[in-house]
Design a protein around this motif. Structure first.
Motif, PDB file in Angstrom:
ATOM      1  N   HIS A 218       0.838  -1.190   0.000  1.00  0.00           N
ATOM      2  CA  HIS A 218       0.000   0.000   0.000  1.00  0.00           C
ATOM      3  C   HIS A 218       0.878   1.248   0.000  1.00  0.00           C
ATOM      4  O   HIS A 218       1.782   1.371   0.821  1.00  0.00           O
ATOM      5  N   GLU A 219       0.592   2.151  -0.898  1.00  0.00           N
ATOM      6  CA  GLU A 219       1.370   3.378  -1.012  1.00  0.00           C
ATOM      7  C   GLU A 219       1.275   4.231   0.247  1.00  0.00           C
ATOM      8  O   GLU A 219       2.194   4.969   0.592  1.00  0.00           O
ATOM      9  N   HIS A 220       0.154   4.120   0.978  1.00  0.00           N
ATOM     10  CA  HIS A 220      -0.035   4.973   2.146  1.00  0.00           C
ATOM     11  C   HIS A 220       0.769   4.534   3.365  1.00  0.00           C
ATOM     12  O   HIS A 220       0.685   5.171   4.411  1.00  0.00           O
ATOM     13  N   THR A 221       1.575   3.483   3.248  1.00  0.00           N
ATOM     14  CA  THR A 221       2.463   3.148   4.357  1.00  0.00           C
ATOM     15  C   THR A 221       3.653   4.107   4.408  1.00  0.00           C
ATOM     16  O   THR A 221       4.397   4.125   5.384  1.00  0.00           O
ATOM     17  N   ARG A 222       3.824   4.938   3.379  1.00  0.00           N
ATOM     18  CA  ARG A 222       4.915   5.913   3.367  1.00  0.00           C
ATOM     19  C   ARG A 222       4.617   7.059   4.337  1.00  0.00           C
ATOM     20  O   ARG A 222       3.458   7.402   4.588  1.00  0.00           O
ATOM     21  N   PRO A 223       5.649   7.680   4.864  1.00  0.00           N
ATOM     22  CA  PRO A 223       5.445   8.771   5.817  1.00  0.00           C
ATOM     23  C   PRO A 223       4.723   9.963   5.205  1.00  0.00           C
ATOM     24  O   PRO A 223       4.032  10.704   5.907  1.00  0.00           O
ATOM     25  N   GLU A 224       4.854  10.154   3.882  1.00  0.00           N
ATOM     26  CA  GLU A 224       4.211  11.297   3.239  1.00  0.00           C
ATOM     27  C   GLU A 224       2.691  11.245   3.362  1.00  0.00           C
ATOM     28  O   GLU A 224       2.027  12.286   3.302  1.00  0.00           O
ATOM     29  N   PHE A 229      -0.140   4.171   8.544  1.00  0.00           N
ATOM     30  CA  PHE A 229       1.168   3.511   8.534  1.00  0.00           C
ATOM     31  C   PHE A 229       0.998   2.020   8.781  1.00  0.00           C
ATOM     32  O   PHE A 229       0.184   1.587   9.586  1.00  0.00           O
ATOM     33  N   GLU A 230       1.791   1.206   8.076  1.00  0.00           N
ATOM     34  CA  GLU A 230       1.713  -0.246   8.245  1.00  0.00           C
ATOM     35  C   GLU A 230       3.007  -0.791   8.858  1.00  0.00           C
ATOM     36  O   GLU A 230       3.018  -1.211  10.006  1.00  0.00           O
ATOM     37  N   ASP A 231       4.096  -0.790   8.117  1.00  0.00           N
ATOM     38  CA  ASP A 231       5.393  -1.170   8.676  1.00  0.00           C
ATOM     39  C   ASP A 231       6.493  -0.672   7.753  1.00  0.00           C
ATOM     40  O   ASP A 231       6.228   0.010   6.764  1.00  0.00           O
ATOM     41  N   ASN A 232       7.736  -1.005   8.084  1.00  0.00           N
ATOM     42  CA  ASN A 232       8.886  -0.513   7.324  1.00  0.00           C
ATOM     43  C   ASN A 232       9.443  -1.537   6.341  1.00  0.00           C
ATOM     44  O   ASN A 232      10.515  -1.324   5.773  1.00  0.00           O
ATOM     45  N   ASN A 233       8.752  -2.648   6.139  1.00  0.00           N
ATOM     46  CA  ASN A 233       9.288  -3.714   5.293  1.00  0.00           C
ATOM     47  C   ASN A 233       8.954  -3.477   3.819  1.00  0.00           C
ATOM     48  O   ASN A 233       8.194  -4.217   3.201  1.00  0.00           O
ATOM     49  N   TRP A 234       9.551  -2.437   3.260  1.00  0.00           N
ATOM     50  CA  TRP A 234       9.333  -2.122   1.860  1.00  0.00           C
ATOM     51  C   TRP A 234      10.504  -1.304   1.337  1.00  0.00           C
ATOM     52  O   TRP A 234      11.261  -0.722   2.090  1.00  0.00           O
ATOM     53  N   ARG A 235      10.610  -1.290   0.009  1.00  0.00           N
ATOM     54  CA  ARG A 235      11.650  -0.504  -0.660  1.00  0.00           C
ATOM     55  C   ARG A 235      10.972   0.410  -1.676  1.00  0.00           C
ATOM     56  O   ARG A 235      10.114  -0.028  -2.437  1.00  0.00           O
ATOM     57  N   PRO A 236      11.341   1.693  -1.696  1.00  0.00           N
ATOM     58  CA  PRO A 236      10.715   2.608  -2.646  1.00  0.00           C
ATOM     59  C   PRO A 236      11.161   2.346  -4.074  1.00  0.00           C
ATOM     60  O   PRO A 236      12.327   2.055  -4.326  1.00  0.00           O
ATOM     61  N   LEU A 237      10.239   2.445  -5.001  1.00  0.00           N
ATOM     62  CA  LEU A 237      10.542   2.284  -6.419  1.00  0.00           C
ATOM     63  C   LEU A 237      10.360   3.584  -7.184  1.00  0.00           C
ATOM     64  O   LEU A 237      10.981   3.795  -8.227  1.00  0.00           O
ATOM     65  N   TYR A 240       6.673   9.281  -4.024  1.00  0.00           N
ATOM     66  CA  TYR A 240       5.355   9.076  -3.421  1.00  0.00           C
ATOM     67  C   TYR A 240       4.254   9.519  -4.388  1.00  0.00           C
ATOM     68  O   TYR A 240       4.359  10.555  -5.037  1.00  0.00           O
ATOM     69  N   ASP A 241       3.203   8.698  -4.464  1.00  0.00           N
ATOM     70  CA  ASP A 241       2.086   8.984  -5.376  1.00  0.00           C
ATOM     71  C   ASP A 241       0.774   8.819  -4.618  1.00  0.00           C
ATOM     72  O   ASP A 241       0.307   7.703  -4.400  1.00  0.00           O
ATOM     73  N   HIS A 247      -3.005   3.064  -3.235  1.00  0.00           N
ATOM     74  CA  HIS A 247      -3.220   4.003  -2.130  1.00  0.00           C
ATOM     75  C   HIS A 247      -4.714   4.058  -1.808  1.00  0.00           C
ATOM     76  O   HIS A 247      -5.527   4.414  -2.652  1.00  0.00           O
ATOM     77  N   TYR A 248      -5.094   3.722  -0.569  1.00  0.00           N
ATOM     78  CA  TYR A 248      -6.493   3.836  -0.182  1.00  0.00           C
ATOM     79  C   TYR A 248      -6.924   5.306  -0.241  1.00  0.00           C
ATOM     80  O   TYR A 248      -6.252   6.177   0.344  1.00  0.00           O
ATOM     81  N   PRO A 249      -8.029   5.621  -0.880  1.00  0.00           N
ATOM     82  CA  PRO A 249      -8.522   7.004  -0.882  1.00  0.00           C
ATOM     83  C   PRO A 249      -8.757   7.541   0.528  1.00  0.00           C
ATOM     84  O   PRO A 249      -8.511   8.717   0.800  1.00  0.00           O
ATOM     85  N   GLN A 250      -9.211   6.691   1.443  1.00  0.00           N
ATOM     86  CA  GLN A 250      -9.523   7.141   2.800  1.00  0.00           C
ATOM     87  C   GLN A 250      -8.276   7.333   3.660  1.00  0.00           C
ATOM     88  O   GLN A 250      -8.386   7.733   4.816  1.00  0.00           O
ATOM     89  N   CYS A 251      -7.116   7.071   3.105  1.00  0.00           N
ATOM     90  CA  CYS A 251      -5.851   7.275   3.826  1.00  0.00           C
ATOM     91  C   CYS A 251      -5.103   8.459   3.225  1.00  0.00           C
ATOM     92  O   CYS A 251      -3.915   8.369   2.898  1.00  0.00           O
ATOM     93  N   ASN A 252      -5.804   9.556   3.067  1.00  0.00           N
ATOM     94  CA  ASN A 252      -5.250  10.781   2.469  1.00  0.00           C
ATOM     95  C   ASN A 252      -4.869  10.594   1.010  1.00  0.00           C
ATOM     96  O   ASN A 252      -3.980  11.291   0.494  1.00  0.00           O
ATOM     97  N   GLY A 253      -5.536   9.670   0.332  1.00  0.00           N
ATOM     98  CA  GLY A 253      -5.307   9.499  -1.099  1.00  0.00           C
ATOM     99  C   GLY A 253      -6.024  10.584  -1.888  1.00  0.00           C
ATOM    100  O   GLY A 253      -6.996  11.168  -1.414  1.00  0.00           O
ATOM    101  N   THR A 254      -5.554  10.836  -3.099  1.00  0.00           N
ATOM    102  CA  THR A 254      -6.149  11.894  -3.911  1.00  0.00           C
ATOM    103  C   THR A 254      -6.912  11.366  -5.119  1.00  0.00           C
ATOM    104  O   THR A 254      -7.359  12.133  -5.957  1.00  0.00           O
ATOM    105  N   SER A 255      -7.061  10.055  -5.218  1.00  0.00           N
ATOM    106  CA  SER A 255      -7.888   9.463  -6.266  1.00  0.00           C
ATOM    107  C   SER A 255      -9.077   8.781  -5.605  1.00  0.00           C
ATOM    108  O   SER A 255      -8.932   8.144  -4.562  1.00  0.00           O
ATOM    109  N   ASN A 256     -10.252   8.934  -6.200  1.00  0.00           N
ATOM    110  CA  ASN A 256     -11.440   8.307  -5.610  1.00  0.00           C
ATOM    111  C   ASN A 256     -11.878   7.059  -6.349  1.00  0.00           C
ATOM    112  O   ASN A 256     -12.929   6.495  -6.056  1.00  0.00           O
TER     113      ASN A 256
END
Length: 274
Positions: A218-224, A229-237, A240-241, A247-256
């Motif tokens: 999930h994109e929303h696990t990023r600090p931005e 927040f979920e956890d730190n077990n990821w690598r950025p590619l 932030y988008d 990215h869940y819309p209800q987690c400060n996402g900008t797409s509905n």
């Protein structure tokens, strides 16, 4: 829908991808941190007897759930005390990318259960459309429907990589798995609410779930994101988008509508090749 909280970071124990799409509340004091026993009791267990965390991600055993809980505690403390800097994100296991090999990702075979009944053809179409989103992003990715296996479409079917099966739940619309998941956990479960999800089309919902099957978090696990927040077990590619399909819309996402973005396509190409 039950939600447990860790310090100032929201830990979602029940699925967010369900009929109720309220934003999770953030805890403000350490006294709101649940014990593992409380977290275990509150975490939803689905039809396959797997724990569902982060909205639509399965955890197989109680031991794995405990490891997830411990990572959440550690990750929440790091994020709150030190801050996190990083710029789609890929799941990591033991520090390595959670991804398919080149040969595997080019032949991701699946079946669609005939138990979908009158909705069978609709699910077949939604899966094909969701898969096409990722296949268009990277020529290395190829999902292959095997209709001959649809009548025996379960995780026990060794003729396909994964199964697509119906489920009845109010906890999520659909849920998937990661490449590192064992065969017994490799299925995409789909609830009837997929047909009444408003601006979230079945194709985009399937695209989101298939993103997980490719290893994307999930994109929303990023600090931005500032929440969920979920956890730190990821690598950025990619950068932030907030409009990402992951990215869940209800987690400060900008797409509905969970549509795929150019950044999503760039992330898929970065992981599997253009």
């Amino acid at each position: 829908m039950t939600r447990s909280r860790l310090g100032a970071i929201a830990l979602t124990s029940a699925a967010l991808l369900g009929a109720a799409l309220a934003s999770p509340a953030l805890a403000t004091t350490d006294s709101e941190i649940p014990t593992f026993q409380q977290f275990h009791a509150d975490t939803y267990k689905d039809a396959d007897q797997q724990y569902i965390v982060n909205g639509d991600e399965p955890v197989s055993t109680t031991g794995d759930l405990r490891a997830y809980y411990d990572r959440m505690i550690e990750g929440a403390e790091e994020a709150a005390e030190e801050g996190m800097t990083a710029n789609l994100v890929v799941n990591t296991v033991g520090g390595a990318d959670d991804k398919w090999s080149t040969s595997q990702v080019g032949n991701l075979t699946y079946c669609v259960s005939t138990k979908f009944g009158t909705r069978y053809n609709d699910v077949v179409a939604a899966m094909a459309a969701g898969a096409q989103l990722w296949e268009d992003a990277s020529s290395a990715i190829d999902y292959v429907h095997v209709p001959s296996q649809d009548a025996s479409c379960t995780t026990r079917n060794r003729s396909v990589v994964f199964s697509v099966e119906p489920v009845q739940t109010s906890q999520y619309i659909a849920r998937a798995f990661f490449p590192s998941s064992p065969k017994r956990s490799r299925n995409v479960l789909v609830d009837d609410s997929i047909w009444t999800a408003g601006s979230w089309t079945p194709a985009n919902i399937m695209g989101h779930e298939l993103g997980h099957t490719l290893g994307f978090r999930h994109e929303h696990t990023r600090p931005e994101s500032g929440t969920c927040f979920e956890d730190n077990n990821w690598r950025p590619l990619t950068p932030y988008d907030s409009a990402s399909i992951m990215h869940y819309p209800q987690c400060n996402g900008t797409s509905n509508n969970l549509s795929m973005t150019d950044t999503d396509r760039q992330g898929a190409a970065a992981l599997y090749g253009a």
